[in-house]
Motif scaffolding. Structure first.
Motif, PDB file in Angstrom:
ATOM      1  N   SER A  76     -15.081 -69.688 -31.822  1.00 14.74           N
ATOM      2  CA  SER A  76     -16.163 -70.268 -31.018  1.00 14.74           C
ATOM      3  C   SER A  76     -17.156 -69.181 -30.590  1.00 14.74           C
ATOM      4  O   SER A  76     -16.895 -68.281 -30.401  1.00 14.74           O
ATOM      5  CB  SER A  76     -15.753 -70.973 -29.794  1.00 14.74           C
ATOM      6  OG  SER A  76     -15.285 -70.232 -28.886  1.00 14.74           O
ATOM      7  N   LEU A  77     -18.353 -69.577 -30.543  1.00 17.12           N
ATOM      8  CA  LEU A  77     -19.499 -68.757 -29.756  1.00 17.12           C
ATOM      9  C   LEU A  77     -20.184 -69.175 -28.810  1.00 17.12           C
ATOM     10  O   LEU A  77     -20.538 -70.679 -29.084  1.00 17.12           O
ATOM     11  CB  LEU A  77     -20.428 -68.191 -31.105  1.00 17.12           C
ATOM     12  CG  LEU A  77     -21.493 -67.499 -30.879  1.00 17.12           C
ATOM     13  CD1 LEU A  77     -21.301 -65.868 -30.418  1.00 17.12           C
ATOM     14  CD2 LEU A  77     -22.638 -67.327 -32.019  1.00 17.12           C
ATOM     15  N   ALA A  78     -20.365 -68.574 -27.861  1.00 19.84           N
ATOM     16  CA  ALA A  78     -21.183 -69.120 -26.608  1.00 19.84           C
ATOM     17  C   ALA A  78     -22.111 -68.200 -26.461  1.00 19.84           C
ATOM     18  O   ALA A  78     -21.814 -66.868 -26.117  1.00 19.84           O
ATOM     19  CB  ALA A  78     -20.386 -69.313 -25.420  1.00 19.84           C
ATOM     20  N   VAL A  79     -23.586 -68.405 -26.564  1.00 15.64           N
ATOM     21  CA  VAL A  79     -24.792 -67.425 -26.190  1.00 15.64           C
ATOM     22  C   VAL A  79     -25.191 -67.566 -24.957  1.00 15.64           C
ATOM     23  O   VAL A  79     -25.721 -68.932 -24.740  1.00 15.64           O
ATOM     24  CB  VAL A  79     -25.614 -67.346 -27.342  1.00 15.64           C
ATOM     25  CG1 VAL A  79     -26.733 -66.344 -27.076  1.00 15.64           C
ATOM     26  CG2 VAL A  79     -25.075 -67.143 -28.742  1.00 15.64           C
ATOM     27  N   PHE A  80     -25.466 -66.693 -24.027  1.00 12.43           N
ATOM     28  CA  PHE A  80     -26.116 -67.095 -22.835  1.00 12.43           C
ATOM     29  C   PHE A  80     -27.442 -66.097 -22.562  1.00 12.43           C
ATOM     30  O   PHE A  80     -27.411 -65.012 -23.377  1.00 12.43           O
ATOM     31  CB  PHE A  80     -24.930 -66.639 -21.579  1.00 12.43           C
ATOM     32  CG  PHE A  80     -23.689 -67.415 -21.612  1.00 12.43           C
ATOM     33  CD1 PHE A  80     -23.400 -68.321 -20.602  1.00 12.43           C
ATOM     34  CD2 PHE A  80     -22.699 -67.063 -22.244  1.00 12.43           C
ATOM     35  CE1 PHE A  80     -22.561 -69.211 -20.668  1.00 12.43           C
ATOM     36  CE2 PHE A  80     -21.528 -67.654 -22.400  1.00 12.43           C
ATOM     37  CZ  PHE A  80     -21.383 -68.962 -21.564  1.00 12.43           C
ATOM     38  N   PRO A  81     -28.388 -66.581 -21.683  1.00 12.62           N
ATOM     39  CA  PRO A  81     -29.506 -65.661 -21.657  1.00 12.62           C
ATOM     40  C   PRO A  81     -29.196 -64.352 -21.188  1.00 12.62           C
ATOM     41  O   PRO A  81     -30.065 -63.514 -21.644  1.00 12.62           O
ATOM     42  CB  PRO A  81     -30.162 -66.504 -20.557  1.00 12.62           C
ATOM     43  CG  PRO A  81     -29.578 -68.092 -20.360  1.00 12.62           C
ATOM     44  CD  PRO A  81     -28.057 -67.852 -20.675  1.00 12.62           C
ATOM     45  N   GLY A  82     -28.116 -64.278 -20.522  1.00  8.78           N
ATOM     46  CA  GLY A  82     -27.965 -62.775 -20.134  1.00  8.78           C
ATOM     47  C   GLY A  82     -26.438 -62.689 -19.380  1.00  8.78           C
ATOM     48  O   GLY A  82     -25.636 -63.642 -19.552  1.00  8.78           O
ATOM     49  N   LEU A  83     -26.116 -61.399 -19.163  1.00  5.88           N
ATOM     50  CA  LEU A  83     -24.804 -61.002 -18.716  1.00  5.88           C
ATOM     51  C   LEU A  83     -24.344 -61.810 -17.422  1.00  5.88           C
ATOM     52  O   LEU A  83     -23.508 -62.265 -17.389  1.00  5.88           O
ATOM     53  CB  LEU A  83     -24.879 -59.650 -18.527  1.00  5.88           C
ATOM     54  CG  LEU A  83     -23.292 -58.987 -17.982  1.00  5.88           C
ATOM     55  CD1 LEU A  83     -22.119 -59.477 -18.971  1.00  5.88           C
ATOM     56  CD2 LEU A  83     -23.155 -57.531 -17.741  1.00  5.88           C
ATOM     57  N   SER A  84     -25.501 -61.935 -16.525  1.00  3.11           N
ATOM     58  CA  SER A  84     -25.054 -62.541 -15.270  1.00  3.11           C
ATOM     59  C   SER A  84     -24.531 -64.239 -15.437  1.00  3.11           C
ATOM     60  O   SER A  84     -23.805 -64.790 -14.852  1.00  3.11           O
ATOM     61  CB  SER A  84     -26.398 -62.640 -14.387  1.00  3.11           C
ATOM     62  OG  SER A  84     -27.606 -63.190 -14.878  1.00  3.11           O
ATOM     63  N   GLU A  85     -25.491 -64.655 -16.473  1.00  2.00           N
ATOM     64  CA  GLU A  85     -25.193 -66.333 -16.745  1.00  2.00           C
ATOM     65  C   GLU A  85     -23.565 -66.306 -17.413  1.00  2.00           C
ATOM     66  O   GLU A  85     -23.024 -67.130 -16.960  1.00  2.00           O
ATOM     67  CB  GLU A  85     -26.067 -66.856 -17.831  1.00  2.00           C
ATOM     68  CG  GLU A  85     -27.466 -67.108 -17.134  1.00  2.00           C
ATOM     69  CD  GLU A  85     -28.416 -65.787 -17.121  1.00  2.00           C
ATOM     70  OE1 GLU A  85     -29.506 -66.028 -16.594  1.00  2.00           O
ATOM     71  OE2 GLU A  85     -27.924 -64.588 -17.858  1.00  2.00           O
ATOM     72  N   LEU A  86     -23.270 -65.351 -18.354  1.00  3.42           N
ATOM     73  CA  LEU A  86     -21.878 -65.364 -18.796  1.00  3.42           C
ATOM     74  C   LEU A  86     -20.917 -65.242 -17.783  1.00  3.42           C
ATOM     75  O   LEU A  86     -19.895 -65.609 -17.522  1.00  3.42           O
ATOM     76  CB  LEU A  86     -21.823 -64.073 -19.822  1.00  3.42           C
ATOM     77  CG  LEU A  86     -20.542 -64.145 -20.395  1.00  3.42           C
ATOM     78  CD1 LEU A  86     -20.503 -64.333 -21.705  1.00  3.42           C
ATOM     79  CD2 LEU A  86     -19.873 -62.509 -20.132  1.00  3.42           C
ATOM     80  N   GLU A  87     -21.141 -64.262 -16.623  1.00  2.00           N
ATOM     81  CA  GLU A  87     -20.339 -63.874 -15.597  1.00  2.00           C
ATOM     82  C   GLU A  87     -20.341 -65.229 -14.623  1.00  2.00           C
ATOM     83  O   GLU A  87     -19.416 -65.587 -14.126  1.00  2.00           O
ATOM     84  CB  GLU A  87     -20.804 -62.735 -14.693  1.00  2.00           C
ATOM     85  CG  GLU A  87     -20.545 -61.396 -15.677  1.00  2.00           C
ATOM     86  CD  GLU A  87     -21.165 -60.197 -14.923  1.00  2.00           C
ATOM     87  OE1 GLU A  87     -22.078 -60.306 -14.033  1.00  2.00           O
ATOM     88  OE2 GLU A  87     -20.778 -59.036 -15.231  1.00  2.00           O
ATOM     89  N   ALA A  88     -21.428 -65.984 -14.477  1.00  2.00           N
ATOM     90  CA  ALA A  88     -21.480 -67.133 -13.581  1.00  2.00           C
ATOM     91  C   ALA A  88     -20.495 -68.318 -14.141  1.00  2.00           C
ATOM     92  O   ALA A  88     -19.584 -69.034 -13.828  1.00  2.00           O
ATOM     93  CB  ALA A  88     -22.987 -67.826 -13.435  1.00  2.00           C
ATOM     94  N   ALA A  89     -20.488 -68.352 -15.916  1.00  2.00           N
ATOM     95  CA  ALA A  89     -19.713 -69.348 -16.509  1.00  2.00           C
ATOM     96  C   ALA A  89     -18.170 -68.866 -16.164  1.00  2.00           C
ATOM     97  O   ALA A  89     -17.390 -69.884 -16.023  1.00  2.00           O
ATOM     98  CB  ALA A  89     -20.098 -69.280 -17.702  1.00  2.00           C
ATOM     99  N   ASP A  90     -18.048 -67.305 -16.056  1.00  2.00           N
ATOM    100  CA  ASP A  90     -16.466 -67.220 -15.739  1.00  2.00           C
ATOM    101  C   ASP A  90     -16.083 -67.548 -14.290  1.00  2.00           C
ATOM    102  O   ASP A  90     -15.154 -68.146 -14.111  1.00  2.00           O
ATOM    103  CB  ASP A  90     -16.406 -65.634 -16.134  1.00  2.00           C
ATOM    104  CG  ASP A  90     -16.000 -65.333 -17.359  1.00  2.00           C
ATOM    105  OD1 ASP A  90     -15.391 -66.176 -17.917  1.00  2.00           O
ATOM    106  OD2 ASP A  90     -16.112 -64.004 -17.690  1.00  2.00           O
ATOM    107  N   SER A  91     -16.975 -67.331 -13.623  1.00  2.00           N
ATOM    108  CA  SER A  91     -16.800 -67.563 -11.973  1.00  2.00           C
ATOM    109  C   SER A  91     -16.527 -69.078 -11.771  1.00  2.00           C
ATOM    110  O   SER A  91     -15.786 -69.436 -10.828  1.00  2.00           O
ATOM    111  CB  SER A  91     -17.868 -67.006 -11.030  1.00  2.00           C
ATOM    112  OG  SER A  91     -18.897 -67.551 -11.181  1.00  2.00           O
ATOM    113  N   ASN A  92     -17.300 -70.026 -12.562  1.00  2.00           N
ATOM    114  CA  ASN A  92     -16.918 -71.308 -12.399  1.00  2.00           C
ATOM    115  C   ASN A  92     -15.972 -71.827 -13.445  1.00  2.00           C
ATOM    116  O   ASN A  92     -15.788 -72.979 -13.384  1.00  2.00           O
ATOM    117  CB  ASN A  92     -18.420 -72.039 -12.605  1.00  2.00           C
ATOM    118  CG  ASN A  92     -19.648 -71.826 -11.987  1.00  2.00           C
ATOM    119  OD1 ASN A  92     -19.363 -71.546 -10.902  1.00  2.00           O
ATOM    120  ND2 ASN A  92     -20.753 -71.703 -12.471  1.00  2.00           N
ATOM    121  N   GLU A  93     -15.130 -71.033 -14.001  1.00  2.00           N
ATOM    122  CA  GLU A  93     -13.965 -71.484 -14.782  1.00  2.00           C
ATOM    123  C   GLU A  93     -14.366 -72.013 -15.964  1.00  2.00           C
ATOM    124  O   GLU A  93     -13.491 -72.744 -16.733  1.00  2.00           O
ATOM    125  CB  GLU A  93     -13.072 -72.096 -13.851  1.00  2.00           C
ATOM    126  CG  GLU A  93     -12.393 -71.023 -12.739  1.00  2.00           C
ATOM    127  CD  GLU A  93     -11.022 -71.444 -12.104  1.00  2.00           C
ATOM    128  OE1 GLU A  93     -10.442 -72.486 -12.757  1.00  2.00           O
ATOM    129  OE2 GLU A  93     -10.902 -71.104 -11.334  1.00  2.00           O
TER     130      GLU A  93
END
Length: 129
Positions: A76-93
């Motif tokens: 699977s591949l998920a593309v985020f606008p930037g690193l902060s959005e990827l980290e936010a997805a991690d923090s939201n589990e």
């Protein structure tokens, strides 16, 4: 190691924009499972991907080159606008839900995750090859 799958990109085009953050996740299923189980796992992954509101592109599929994949059969591949959005997805589990989903947890032997930030300079380098 390499995995190849047919892109079923949801959102955006197939080329991620510069400065986007990518998460590629590889899944190795337990041995002896049928195609119906693989389809269930892919369906569960796609369901979790739909919950990733920060993602601008999503793709998931079955590997069609098993000889090079070291047993990993789904990616699977998920593309985020930037690193902060990827980290936010991690923090939201949102991305941790793969490990909590019963269909995935029951049938997956191992998972490999790769995060990568596509900078403007790395895109220029890859275009020159």
């Amino acid at each position: 190691m390499a995995l190849d799958w047919v892109v079923d990109a949801h959102g955006g085009g197939t080329v991620p924009p510069p400065d986007s953050a990518l998460r590629v996740t590889f899944f190795k299923l337990k041995e002896g499972l049928g195609d119906h189980v693989k389809d269930e796992v892919v369906g569960a992954i796609r369901g979790i991907q739909r919950e990733l509101k920060q993602a601008i592109q999503l793709s998931c599929g079955e590997n069609f080159s098993p000889a090079r994949a070291k047993g990993f059969s789904i990616a699977s591949l998920a593309v985020f606008p930037g690193l902060s959005e990827l980290e936010a997805a991690d923090s939201n589990e949102g991305l941790g839900n793969y490990q909590k989903n019963e269909k995935i947890k029951e049938h997956v032997e191992s998972v490999m995750v790769l995060d990568y930030v596509l900078t403007a300079s790395s895109k220029a380098q890859s275009a020159s090859y």
